[in-house]
Design an enzyme around this catalytic site. Structure first.
Site, mmCIF file in Angstrom:
data_model
loop_
_atom_site.group_PDB
_atom_site.id
_atom_site.type_symbol
_atom_site.label_atom_id
_atom_site.label_comp_id
_atom_site.label_asym_id
_atom_site.label_seq_id
_atom_site.Cartn_x
_atom_site.Cartn_y
_atom_site.Cartn_z
ATOM 1 N N TYR A 32 -23.190 -91.537 28.889
ATOM 2 C CA TYR A 32 -22.186 -90.511 29.156
ATOM 3 C C TYR A 32 -21.930 -90.332 30.647
ATOM 4 O O TYR A 32 -22.658 -90.889 31.479
ATOM 5 C CB TYR A 32 -22.617 -89.177 28.528
ATOM 6 C CG TYR A 32 -23.671 -88.422 29.314
ATOM 7 C CD1 TYR A 32 -25.002 -88.856 29.340
ATOM 8 C CD2 TYR A 32 -23.343 -87.284 30.055
ATOM 9 C CE1 TYR A 32 -25.957 -88.170 30.065
ATOM 10 C CE2 TYR A 32 -24.303 -86.593 30.784
ATOM 11 C CZ TYR A 32 -25.610 -87.037 30.784
ATOM 12 O OH TYR A 32 -26.555 -86.363 31.508
ATOM 13 N N ARG A 51 -20.168 -96.398 37.057
ATOM 14 C CA ARG A 51 -21.521 -96.119 36.556
ATOM 15 C C ARG A 51 -21.543 -96.108 35.025
ATOM 16 O O ARG A 51 -22.501 -96.553 34.399
ATOM 17 C CB ARG A 51 -22.032 -94.780 37.118
ATOM 18 C CG ARG A 51 -23.495 -94.536 36.772
ATOM 19 C CD ARG A 51 -24.066 -93.315 37.468
ATOM 20 N NE ARG A 51 -23.417 -92.089 37.023
ATOM 21 C CZ ARG A 51 -23.660 -90.887 37.556
ATOM 22 N NH1 ARG A 51 -24.519 -90.753 38.557
ATOM 23 N NH2 ARG A 51 -23.041 -89.815 37.100
ATOM 24 N N ARG A 99 -28.562 -96.351 8.911
ATOM 25 C CA ARG A 99 -29.612 -96.228 9.924
ATOM 26 C C ARG A 99 -30.580 -97.412 9.926
ATOM 27 O O ARG A 99 -31.183 -97.740 8.910
ATOM 28 C CB ARG A 99 -30.391 -94.927 9.707
ATOM 29 C CG ARG A 99 -31.344 -94.604 10.829
ATOM 30 C CD ARG A 99 -32.030 -93.273 10.599
ATOM 31 N NE ARG A 99 -32.897 -92.942 11.721
ATOM 32 C CZ ARG A 99 -34.131 -93.417 11.881
ATOM 33 N NH1 ARG A 99 -34.638 -94.246 10.986
ATOM 34 N NH2 ARG A 99 -34.848 -93.063 12.935
ATOM 35 N N HIS A 101 -32.993 -99.497 13.318
ATOM 36 C CA HIS A 101 -33.191 -99.410 14.758
ATOM 37 C C HIS A 101 -32.423 -100.475 15.538
ATOM 38 O O HIS A 101 -31.736 -100.165 16.487
ATOM 39 C CB HIS A 101 -34.683 -99.470 15.110
ATOM 40 C CG HIS A 101 -35.399 -98.179 14.820
ATOM 41 N ND1 HIS A 101 -35.627 -97.747 13.540
ATOM 42 C CD2 HIS A 101 -35.917 -97.239 15.644
ATOM 43 C CE1 HIS A 101 -36.249 -96.585 13.572
ATOM 44 N NE2 HIS A 101 -36.436 -96.249 14.849
ATOM 45 N N GLU A 177 -36.646 -86.542 40.943
ATOM 46 C CA GLU A 177 -35.332 -85.886 41.023
ATOM 47 C C GLU A 177 -35.395 -84.590 40.239
ATOM 48 O O GLU A 177 -36.476 -84.168 39.807
ATOM 49 C CB GLU A 177 -34.241 -86.814 40.492
ATOM 50 C CG GLU A 177 -34.432 -87.216 39.046
ATOM 51 C CD GLU A 177 -33.326 -88.138 38.515
ATOM 52 O OE1 GLU A 177 -32.219 -88.141 39.069
ATOM 53 O OE2 GLU A 177 -33.588 -88.829 37.516
ATOM 54 N N LEU A 201 -31.551 -91.190 38.534
ATOM 55 C CA LEU A 201 -30.152 -91.525 38.334
ATOM 56 C C LEU A 201 -29.514 -91.541 39.724
ATOM 57 O O LEU A 201 -29.681 -90.588 40.493
ATOM 58 C CB LEU A 201 -29.469 -90.467 37.459
ATOM 59 C CG LEU A 201 -27.999 -90.789 37.193
ATOM 60 C CD1 LEU A 201 -27.889 -91.886 36.138
ATOM 61 C CD2 LEU A 201 -27.246 -89.555 36.753
HETATM 62 N N1 PMP Z 1 -30.079 -86.939 38.144
HETATM 63 C C1 PMP Z 1 -29.988 -86.545 36.865
HETATM 64 C C2 PMP Z 1 -31.190 -86.688 35.987
HETATM 65 C C3 PMP Z 1 -28.802 -85.991 36.366
HETATM 66 O O1 PMP Z 1 -28.726 -85.623 35.067
HETATM 67 C C4 PMP Z 1 -27.702 -85.820 37.236
HETATM 68 C C5 PMP Z 1 -26.429 -85.188 36.761
HETATM 69 N N2 PMP Z 1 -25.942 -85.714 35.612
HETATM 70 C C6 PMP Z 1 -27.827 -86.251 38.560
HETATM 71 C C7 PMP Z 1 -29.031 -86.802 38.981
HETATM 72 C C8 PMP Z 1 -26.692 -86.118 39.518
HETATM 73 O O2 PMP Z 1 -25.705 -87.097 39.296
HETATM 74 P P1 PMP Z 1 -24.201 -86.857 39.680
HETATM 75 O O3 PMP Z 1 -24.172 -86.450 41.121
HETATM 76 O O4 PMP Z 1 -23.565 -88.184 39.464
HETATM 77 O O5 PMP Z 1 -23.677 -85.786 38.790
#
Ligand code: PMP
Length: 282
Positions: A32, A51, A99, A101, A177, A201
Protein backbone atom coordinates in the site's frame (compact mmCIF):
# COMPACT_ATOMS: atom_id res chain seq x y z
CA UNK A 1 -20.50 9.96 -0.16
CA UNK A 2 -17.32 9.65 -2.15
CA UNK A 3 -15.65 7.84 -4.97
CA UNK A 4 -13.08 5.09 -4.87
CA UNK A 5 -10.71 3.78 -7.45
CA UNK A 6 -11.48 0.09 -7.94
CA UNK A 7 -8.97 -1.51 -10.27
CA UNK A 8 -9.03 0.90 -13.21
CA UNK A 9 -12.45 2.46 -12.58
CA UNK A 10 -13.74 5.28 -10.42
CA UNK A 11 -16.90 4.11 -8.66
CA UNK A 12 -19.05 5.20 -5.74
CA UNK A 13 -17.51 3.93 -2.46
CA UNK A 14 -20.40 1.57 -1.74
CA UNK A 15 -20.05 -0.10 -5.15
CA UNK A 16 -16.66 -1.54 -4.20
CA UNK A 17 -17.00 -5.23 -3.41
CA UNK A 18 -14.10 -7.13 -1.90
CA UNK A 19 -14.30 -10.92 -1.82
CA UNK A 20 -13.89 -12.70 1.54
CA UNK A 21 -11.27 -14.90 -0.17
CA UNK A 22 -9.17 -11.90 -1.11
CA UNK A 23 -5.57 -12.66 -0.13
CA UNK A 24 -5.21 -9.19 1.30
CA UNK A 25 -8.01 -10.02 3.73
CA UNK A 26 -6.67 -13.49 4.55
CA UNK A 27 -2.90 -13.02 4.54
CA UNK A 28 -2.23 -9.31 4.28
CA UNK A 29 -0.82 -10.36 0.92
CA UNK A 30 -0.42 -6.96 -0.69
CA UNK A 31 1.21 -3.55 -0.47
CA UNK A 32 0.00 0.00 0.00
CA UNK A 33 0.80 3.71 -0.03
CA UNK A 34 -0.48 6.81 1.72
CA UNK A 35 -0.03 9.93 -0.40
CA UNK A 36 -0.55 13.51 0.79
CA UNK A 37 -2.73 15.99 -1.04
CA UNK A 38 -2.25 19.71 -0.44
CA UNK A 39 -4.81 22.08 -1.81
CA UNK A 40 -5.94 19.55 -4.41
CA UNK A 41 -2.38 18.82 -5.53
CA UNK A 42 -0.89 15.37 -5.01
CA UNK A 43 2.53 15.65 -3.34
CA UNK A 44 5.50 13.46 -4.37
CA UNK A 45 3.16 11.19 -6.36
CA UNK A 46 5.95 9.90 -8.55
CA UNK A 47 8.09 8.88 -5.56
CA UNK A 48 5.15 7.13 -3.86
CA UNK A 49 4.24 5.24 -7.02
CA UNK A 50 7.86 4.22 -7.57
CA UNK A 51 7.91 2.75 -4.07
CA UNK A 52 4.51 1.11 -4.66
CA UNK A 53 5.84 -0.73 -7.73
CA UNK A 54 9.06 -1.66 -5.92
CA UNK A 55 7.17 -2.99 -2.87
CA UNK A 56 4.94 -5.03 -5.19
CA UNK A 57 7.94 -6.40 -7.06
CA UNK A 58 9.58 -7.41 -3.78
CA UNK A 59 6.58 -9.62 -2.99
CA UNK A 60 6.48 -10.86 -6.60
CA UNK A 61 3.19 -9.15 -7.33
CA UNK A 62 2.93 -7.71 -10.85
CA UNK A 63 0.81 -4.56 -10.91
CA UNK A 64 -1.31 -4.85 -14.08
CA UNK A 65 -1.38 -1.09 -14.72
CA UNK A 66 1.22 1.28 -16.07
CA UNK A 67 2.51 3.95 -13.74
CA UNK A 68 1.37 6.88 -15.90
CA UNK A 69 -2.15 5.44 -16.06
CA UNK A 70 -2.31 4.94 -12.31
CA UNK A 71 -1.00 8.43 -11.77
CA UNK A 72 -3.81 9.87 -13.89
CA UNK A 73 -6.45 7.72 -12.17
CA UNK A 74 -5.29 8.94 -8.74
CA UNK A 75 -5.40 12.56 -9.87
CA UNK A 76 -8.90 11.95 -11.25
CA UNK A 77 -9.88 10.39 -7.91
CA UNK A 78 -8.77 13.51 -6.04
CA UNK A 79 -10.67 15.75 -8.43
CA UNK A 80 -13.82 13.64 -8.44
CA UNK A 81 -13.90 13.77 -4.62
CA UNK A 82 -13.07 17.50 -4.63
CA UNK A 83 -10.36 16.74 -2.08
CA UNK A 84 -8.51 19.81 -0.85
CA UNK A 85 -6.13 18.75 1.91
CA UNK A 86 -5.89 15.16 3.05
CA UNK A 87 -4.53 11.94 1.68
CA UNK A 88 -4.99 9.12 -0.78
CA UNK A 89 -4.92 5.55 0.51
CA UNK A 90 -3.87 3.11 -2.21
CA UNK A 91 -3.49 -0.65 -1.93
CA UNK A 92 -3.16 -3.70 -4.11
CA UNK A 93 -3.59 -7.32 -3.10
CA UNK A 94 -2.62 -10.47 -4.96
CA UNK A 95 -6.33 -11.09 -5.56
CA UNK A 96 -8.96 -13.70 -4.83
CA UNK A 97 -8.66 -17.47 -4.76
CA UNK A 98 -9.54 -20.38 -2.43
CA UNK A 99 -7.26 -20.12 0.60
CA UNK A 100 -3.81 -21.60 0.15
CA UNK A 101 -0.47 -20.15 1.17
CA UNK A 102 1.50 -20.34 -2.06
CA UNK A 103 0.55 -18.09 -4.94
CA UNK A 104 -2.51 -19.33 -6.89
CA UNK A 105 -1.96 -20.17 -10.56
CA UNK A 106 -4.62 -17.73 -11.64
CA UNK A 107 -5.15 -14.65 -9.59
CA UNK A 108 -5.93 -11.11 -10.67
CA UNK A 109 -4.61 -8.39 -8.36
CA UNK A 110 -7.24 -6.19 -6.72
CA UNK A 111 -6.46 -2.49 -6.47
CA UNK A 112 -8.37 0.06 -4.47
CA UNK A 113 -7.77 3.70 -3.60
CA UNK A 114 -9.82 6.16 -1.64
CA UNK A 115 -9.32 9.62 -0.19
CA UNK A 116 -9.77 11.29 3.17
CA UNK A 117 -9.98 14.95 4.05
CA UNK A 118 -7.38 15.47 6.73
CA UNK A 119 -5.99 18.80 7.91
CA UNK A 120 -2.26 19.19 8.58
CA UNK A 121 -1.58 18.53 12.29
CA UNK A 122 -0.27 22.06 12.81
CA UNK A 123 -0.43 21.94 16.62
CA UNK A 124 1.90 18.94 16.64
CA UNK A 125 4.33 20.71 14.31
CA UNK A 126 4.30 23.70 16.64
CA UNK A 127 4.34 22.04 20.06
CA UNK A 128 5.89 18.65 19.45
CA UNK A 129 4.66 15.26 20.63
CA UNK A 130 5.46 12.54 23.17
CA UNK A 131 6.86 9.15 22.24
CA UNK A 132 7.50 5.88 23.98
CA UNK A 133 10.30 3.40 23.29
CA UNK A 134 9.26 -0.15 22.42
CA UNK A 135 10.95 -3.24 21.09
CA UNK A 136 10.78 -3.65 17.33
CA UNK A 137 9.06 -7.01 16.93
CA UNK A 138 8.39 -6.72 13.21
CA UNK A 139 9.77 -9.00 10.50
CA UNK A 140 13.06 -8.31 8.72
CA UNK A 141 11.67 -6.81 5.52
CA UNK A 142 10.52 -3.45 6.83
CA UNK A 143 11.61 -1.92 3.50
CA UNK A 144 8.43 -3.37 1.98
CA UNK A 145 5.26 -1.37 2.56
CA UNK A 146 3.23 -4.48 3.21
CA UNK A 147 -0.39 -4.66 4.34
CA UNK A 148 0.79 -6.79 7.28
CA UNK A 149 0.79 -4.18 10.02
CA UNK A 150 0.26 -6.13 13.24
CA UNK A 151 3.65 -5.11 14.67
CA UNK A 152 2.96 -1.40 14.17
CA UNK A 153 -0.68 -1.80 15.24
CA UNK A 154 0.32 -3.33 18.59
CA UNK A 155 3.06 -0.73 19.10
CA UNK A 156 0.74 2.14 18.25
CA UNK A 157 -1.91 0.80 20.65
CA UNK A 158 0.63 0.63 23.48
CA UNK A 159 1.77 4.17 22.68
CA UNK A 160 -1.84 5.34 22.61
CA UNK A 161 -2.56 3.77 25.99
CA UNK A 162 0.46 5.62 27.40
CA UNK A 163 -0.80 8.92 25.97
CA UNK A 164 1.95 8.98 23.34
CA UNK A 165 1.72 9.94 19.69
CA UNK A 166 4.32 7.52 18.43
CA UNK A 167 6.34 4.45 19.42
CA UNK A 168 10.07 4.67 18.75
CA UNK A 169 11.18 1.13 17.94
CA UNK A 170 14.53 -0.50 18.70
CA UNK A 171 16.25 -3.79 17.98
CA UNK A 172 18.75 -4.79 20.66
CA UNK A 173 19.05 -1.17 21.74
CA UNK A 174 19.48 0.25 18.23
CA UNK A 175 16.75 2.65 17.12
CA UNK A 176 15.18 1.60 13.83
CA UNK A 177 12.15 3.82 13.14
CA UNK A 178 8.72 4.72 14.46
CA UNK A 179 5.66 2.45 14.30
CA UNK A 180 4.44 4.56 11.36
CA UNK A 181 7.25 7.07 10.82
CA UNK A 182 11.00 7.47 10.44
CA UNK A 183 12.99 8.67 13.44
CA UNK A 184 15.86 11.14 13.23
CA UNK A 185 17.96 12.87 15.85
CA UNK A 186 20.21 15.91 15.88
CA UNK A 187 23.33 16.60 17.92
CA UNK A 188 25.97 19.28 17.35
CA UNK A 189 24.82 20.21 13.86
CA UNK A 190 24.58 16.62 12.61
CA UNK A 191 21.34 14.86 11.73
CA UNK A 192 21.49 11.11 12.30
CA UNK A 193 19.06 8.77 10.60
CA UNK A 194 18.95 5.00 10.20
CA UNK A 195 20.33 3.90 6.81
CA UNK A 196 17.65 2.91 4.31
CA UNK A 197 18.08 -0.86 4.53
CA UNK A 198 15.70 -3.73 5.32
CA UNK A 199 15.23 -2.56 8.92
CA UNK A 200 13.21 0.52 7.96
CA UNK A 201 10.78 1.82 5.40
CA UNK A 202 12.62 4.35 3.27
CA UNK A 203 10.19 7.20 3.88
CA UNK A 204 9.33 9.64 1.12
CA UNK A 205 9.14 12.39 3.75
CA UNK A 206 12.50 11.21 5.14
CA UNK A 207 14.03 11.82 1.72
CA UNK A 208 12.38 15.21 1.29
CA UNK A 209 13.65 16.20 4.75
CA UNK A 210 17.18 14.96 4.02
CA UNK A 211 17.17 17.14 0.89
CA UNK A 212 16.03 20.07 3.04
CA UNK A 213 18.84 19.36 5.52
CA UNK A 214 21.47 19.33 2.79
CA UNK A 215 20.09 22.55 1.30
CA UNK A 216 20.37 24.21 4.71
CA UNK A 217 23.90 23.02 5.47
CA UNK A 218 22.84 20.56 8.14
CA UNK A 219 25.19 17.59 7.95
CA UNK A 220 23.38 14.27 7.41
CA UNK A 221 24.77 10.97 8.63
CA UNK A 222 22.81 7.90 7.59
CA UNK A 223 23.99 6.05 10.63
CA UNK A 224 21.95 4.17 13.22
CA UNK A 225 22.03 5.33 16.84
CA UNK A 226 21.38 3.52 20.10
CA UNK A 227 18.81 4.26 22.79
CA UNK A 228 21.70 5.55 24.95
CA UNK A 229 22.74 7.95 22.19
CA UNK A 230 19.12 8.96 21.65
CA UNK A 231 19.05 10.26 25.22
CA UNK A 232 21.93 12.64 24.49
CA UNK A 233 20.41 14.10 21.30
CA UNK A 234 19.21 17.68 21.52
CA UNK A 235 16.48 17.30 18.90
CA UNK A 236 14.42 14.29 17.89
CA UNK A 237 12.15 14.30 14.85
CA UNK A 238 9.68 11.89 13.32
CA UNK A 239 8.70 12.13 9.66
CA UNK A 240 5.87 10.65 7.64
CA UNK A 241 3.48 11.62 4.89
CA UNK A 242 0.79 12.76 7.32
CA UNK A 243 3.04 13.80 10.25
CA UNK A 244 5.46 15.67 7.93
CA UNK A 245 8.24 16.94 10.23
CA UNK A 246 7.04 16.49 13.80
CA UNK A 247 9.29 17.28 16.77
CA UNK A 248 9.44 14.80 19.63
CA UNK A 249 9.78 16.66 22.93
CA UNK A 250 9.37 13.86 25.46
CA UNK A 251 10.38 10.21 25.35
CA UNK A 252 8.94 8.11 28.19
CA UNK A 253 10.26 9.69 31.38
CA UNK A 254 12.73 12.18 29.93
CA UNK A 255 12.63 15.47 28.10
CA UNK A 256 14.36 15.95 24.72
CA UNK A 257 16.71 18.96 24.65
CA UNK A 258 14.98 21.97 26.18
CA UNK A 259 11.58 20.29 26.04
CA UNK A 260 10.63 22.50 23.10
CA UNK A 261 11.07 21.93 19.36
CA UNK A 262 14.67 22.79 18.53
CA UNK A 263 16.11 25.35 16.13
CA UNK A 264 17.15 22.91 13.42
CA UNK A 265 13.72 21.31 13.53
CA UNK A 266 12.11 24.70 12.99
CA UNK A 267 14.39 25.41 10.06
CA UNK A 268 13.66 22.02 8.53
CA UNK A 269 9.93 22.60 8.87
CA UNK A 270 10.26 25.98 7.14
CA UNK A 271 12.29 24.51 4.33
CA UNK A 272 9.79 21.67 3.96
CA UNK A 273 6.99 24.22 3.64
CA UNK A 274 8.71 25.70 0.60
CA UNK A 275 8.35 22.33 -1.16
CA UNK A 276 4.60 21.90 -0.76
CA UNK A 277 1.93 23.78 -2.71
CA UNK A 278 2.07 27.38 -1.51
CA UNK A 279 -1.64 28.06 -1.10
CA UNK A 280 -1.80 25.83 1.96
CA UNK A 281 0.31 28.03 4.20
CA UNK A 282 -0.03 31.78 4.52
N1 PMP B 1 8.21 3.99 8.52
C1 PMP B 1 7.05 3.33 8.67
C2 PMP B 1 7.06 2.03 9.40
C3 PMP B 1 5.85 3.87 8.19
O1 PMP B 1 4.70 3.18 8.33
C4 PMP B 1 5.87 5.13 7.55
C5 PMP B 1 4.61 5.77 7.05
N2 PMP B 1 3.84 4.95 6.29
C6 PMP B 1 7.10 5.78 7.39
C7 PMP B 1 8.25 5.18 7.89
C8 PMP B 1 7.18 7.10 6.71
O2 PMP B 1 7.08 6.97 5.31
P1 PMP B 1 6.53 8.13 4.41
O3 PMP B 1 7.33 9.36 4.73
O4 PMP B 1 6.77 7.65 3.02
O5 PMP B 1 5.08 8.31 4.74
Amino acid sequence: MGYSLWNDRLVLDEKVIIDSQDRGYQFGDGVYEVIKVYDGEVFTLNEHLDRFYVSAEKIKLAIPYRKDMLMQLLRDLVQKNKLATGHIYLQITRGTSPRQHHFPEKCTPVLIANVKENPRPLANFENGVKATVLEDIRWLRCDIKTLNLLGPVLAKQEAYEKGCYEAILHRDGVVTEGASSNVHAILDGVLYTHPANNMILNGITRNVMLTCAKEMGLLVKEQAFTLEQLKTMTEVIITSTTSEITPVIEIDDYVVGTGKPGEWTRKLQKQFNTKIPVAIYK
